[in-house]
Design an enzyme around this catalytic site. Structure first.
Site, PDB file in Angstrom:
ATOM      1  N   ASP A 172     -11.201 -39.378  10.933  1.00  0.00           N
ATOM      2  CA  ASP A 172     -10.769 -40.253   9.844  1.00  0.00           C
ATOM      3  C   ASP A 172      -9.590 -41.133  10.218  1.00  0.00           C
ATOM      4  OD1 ASP A 172     -12.499 -39.720   7.572  1.00  0.00           O
ATOM      5  OD2 ASP A 172     -11.735 -37.670   7.693  1.00  0.00           O
ATOM      6  N   GLU A 194     -20.534 -38.110  -1.647  1.00  0.00           N
ATOM      7  CA  GLU A 194     -20.020 -37.392  -0.488  1.00  0.00           C
ATOM      8  C   GLU A 194     -18.610 -36.939  -0.862  1.00  0.00           C
ATOM      9  OE1 GLU A 194     -18.836 -38.309   4.105  1.00  0.00           O
ATOM     10  OE2 GLU A 194     -20.086 -39.755   3.075  1.00  0.00           O
ATOM     11  N   TYR A 215     -26.936 -39.308   9.042  1.00  0.00           N
ATOM     12  CA  TYR A 215     -25.746 -40.136   8.838  1.00  0.00           C
ATOM     13  C   TYR A 215     -25.544 -40.973  10.091  1.00  0.00           C
ATOM     14  CZ  TYR A 215     -20.935 -40.998   7.075  1.00  0.00           C
ATOM     15  OH  TYR A 215     -19.773 -41.542   6.592  1.00  0.00           O
TER      16      TYR A 215
END
Lengths: 274, 394
Positions: free
Chosen positions: A66, A55, A178
């Protein structure tokens, strides 16, 4: 079959199908961190150490999904001169040896136009795209651009995702689904594993695609627990980015960690024999 | 009136703008918020509690004031909608009261907010004290410096102020930090966004809560002057005071709507906060598509303004749509002109405006043409004294 004759979706499917580990190992590498050249070396070290899919993160000014480690790495990569052209060269360099899935925030996909962005990505030989701030309702244009080039647009599901949304997202998943293991942003965490099985089971029930578990998974023990929970793939990001930030030899340090993760995912019989 | 009564759906998009560009984790929370607001805004119990607090706690309705010496000098009547007289000193209380009451109905126990100038943070901290909610306010380190009195007020009110030490350390980074907190604590926490920005339904929700400014002002103008203003002028950072006052006048096509952005060091330099005025390609910031300051590859660039509340590289999606449709126009006023208006209005009118508001005042003083101007005096400027006196001394 040669990799060039396969679509991105097929290459990813092949990686999941052919791994000899209990789950595909999917390290996250921040392109351009600490430099473009070093991030290629980090990616190559991941391949050597047993990674199945990479990734590849695109540095972004405002990465809302993040935590501080990846945010800081992105900031430093940008300061060091990383740009889209450079990031795509990293993707190209790694794609000859491993399926690469680009992780890129939505504004960078839309800025040059979705078609133009996805076309550039396809030309590198990369296999797919993850856009962490592109939920189902905003995805049709990007999905169409990816589909027409055989690229996988990989969607995310979270522990908060409702059953109705889960079914709709799972039906659209290409390459893999995911599954976000925690309610939260990327970063290392302890004591996650008791929820892995539930998260994986819900994701699995929604899709034909393999299910990869990520966010918060850092240690070999957690990677093993993810495989125990039934995940088809295990994504490890922040721990590796932190190693790249702290080590004098980033590629060596990341490669060593990926090796430990790969060993943890070895089939049970090999583990007990060793 | 604190909210519209008609049962039209909340907008997700304004022309090509708006949308929901957020991590999947937040999507159920946005749906929950939308359902809660759709129910609350037509619920007489909620409305009466909100209207009661706006009146008795907040001090509404705020007056319109015909600015005597400004009007004399401009040779036309200039009215000021006195949001500076709202409790906590700005329009931000209208939104904070509505959202925290809503959060309570939704069973949330914890409130987070971002703040630039500190006015939204103070308003949110105030309402959390009133309603007994835990409150955390994210604020860029640079803004904690230039808006020190507001940090002290928030702490006195029982809120925790979390300094954000990333990027330019201003409103953009504070908003990103608040969103990350929300992603992590979404089940217990409501995020009180302070402006008409963010993913749907926030731009419509905050506009609904702020349109009390325009609804009052429109009725007050008709009562005082027997006519509508020819121009309505407001400053725009994210754009909540502007959207609030514009909303009531949008159907009145003869009324010109003018949004004043931060010109910073000049819109011919990169150091400004005027994405609507400058134009260019739309972008995605903090969950919606709108006018955004960005580079060619889509990296968000830093804004600059002397006023912390306008120091933001984005603007609300409904503003971008009003611009494209021609219903409103957007202009920029540089730092130095805003500083000039700040001082001038203090001396001429005995009102110290917020530096944000001073941008709108500077434009109206420099631009004759209206027969009857209405300016949203969005907040008071006590918080800005150190910054202004520092800038003057430098």
């Amino acid at each position: 079959m040669s990799t060039t004759a396969m679509t991105g979706v097929q290459r990813i499917a092949d990686a999941f199908a052919s791994t000899t580990k209990r789950a595909a190992l999917m390290p996250y590498v921040m392109a351009g961190f600490p430099t473009l050249a070093e991030s290629v070396r980090i990616g190559e070290a991941c391949v050597q150490a047993g990674a199945d899919v990479i990734e590849l993160g695109v540095p972004y000014s405002d990465p809302l999904a993040d935590g501080p480690v990846i945010h800081e790495a992105g900031t430093r990569a940008l300061a060091a001169g990383a740009n889209v052209a450079g990031v795509l060269e990293v993707a190209r360099a790694l794609s000859s040896s491993i399926p690469v899935v680009l992780m890129c925030y939505a504004n960078m996909v839309f800025a040059p136009g979705v078609e133009a962005f996805v076309e550039r990505l396809a030309r590198t030989g990369a296999c797919g795209l993850i856009v962490p701030d592109l939920p189902l309702g905003e995805a049709p244009e990007v999905l169409a651009a990816c589909e027409s080039r055989g690229l996988a647009l990989v969607p995310l599901v979270a522990p908060t995702t409702t059953p109705e949304r889960m079914a709709a997202i799972g039906a659209q998943a290409r390459g893999f689904l995911y599954a976000v293991s925690v309610v939260g942003i990327t970063g290392e965490r302890s004591g996650l594993a008791e929820r892995f099985a539930e998260v994986v089971a819900k994701a699995r029930a929604s899709t034909q695609a393999p299910v990869a578990l990520g966010f918060g998974i850092a240690t070999p023990e957690q990677a093993r627990q993810a495989a125990d929970a039934g995940a088809d793939g295990v994504i490890v990001g922040t721990r590796l980015v932190r190693a790249a930030a702290e080590a004098e030899d980033p590629a060596g340090a990341v490669g060593a960690l990926v090796g430990e993760l790969a060993a943890a995912l070895a089939p049970t019989d090999q583990r007990s024999a060793s | 009136m604190s909210a519209p009564t008609e049962e039209r759906p909340l907008e997700h998009r304004f022309g090509p703008y708006g949308g929901q560009f957020v991590p999947e984790t937040l999507m159920p929370a946005l749906a929950e918020l939308e359902a809660a607001w759709s129910a609350a805004r037509v619920d007489p119990g909620y409305r009466s509690e909100l209207d009661g607090l706006l009146r008795d706690f907040g001090g509404r309705p705020t007056p319109i004031y015909r600015a005597r010496r400004l009007s004399e000098r401009a040779e036309r009547p200039i009215y000021l909608k006195r949001e500076d007289l709202n409790h906590t000193g700005s329009h931000k209380l209208n939104n904070a009261l509505g959202q925290v009451l809503l959060a309570k109905r939704m069973g949330k126990s914890r409130i987070i907010a971002e703040t630039g100038a500190g006015q939204h943070g103070v308003a949110t901290a105030t309402v959390c004290a009133l309603l007994g909610m835990e409150c955390m306010v994210y604020m860029g380190v640079e803004d904690t410096r230039r808006q020190r009195p507001n940090v002290q007020r928030m702490e006195l009110l029982g809120a925790k102020v979390q300094p954000v030490d990333a990027g330019a350390k201003t409103l953009k980074e504070a908003t990103s930090a608040a969103i990350r907190d929300w992603v992590t604590n979404v089940q217990s926490t409501h995020y009180v966004i302070g402006s008409v920005v963010g993913p749907a339904p926030y731009p419509a929700l905050v506009r609904d809560l702020q349109r009390v400014i325009g609804d009052e002002a429109r009725a007050q103008m008709l009562e005082r002057e027997g006519r509508l203003p020819s121009r309505v002028i407001a400053c725009v950072g994210g754009g909540s005071n502007a959207m609030g006052i514009f909303a009531a006048f949008i159907p009145d096509e003869e009324v010109e709507l003018v949004g004043v952005e931060a010109g910073g060091e000049g819109i011919d330099t990169p150091r400004h906060g005027a994405p609507l005025t400058v134009g260019g390609r739309a972008g995605i910031l903090h969950g919606s598509r709108s006018a955004v300051m960005q580079d060619e590859e889509g990296q968000i660039v830093q804004a600059h303004s002397i006023s912390a509340g306008l120091d933001y590289p984005g603007a609300g999606p409904e503003h971008a749509h009003l611009r494209d449709s021609g219903r409103a126009r957007y202009v920029a006023v540089p730092d130095r002109d805003a500083l000039g208006a700040f001082r001038e209005v203090a001396r001429l009118e005995g009102i110290i405006p917020a530096l944000e508001t001073a941008h709108a005042l500077a434009w109206v003083m420099a631009q004759p043409g209206g027969e009857l101007d209405l300016v949203c005096l969005s907040g008071r400027g006590d918080k800005d004294l150190a910054e202004v006196l520092g800038a003057a001394g430098a």
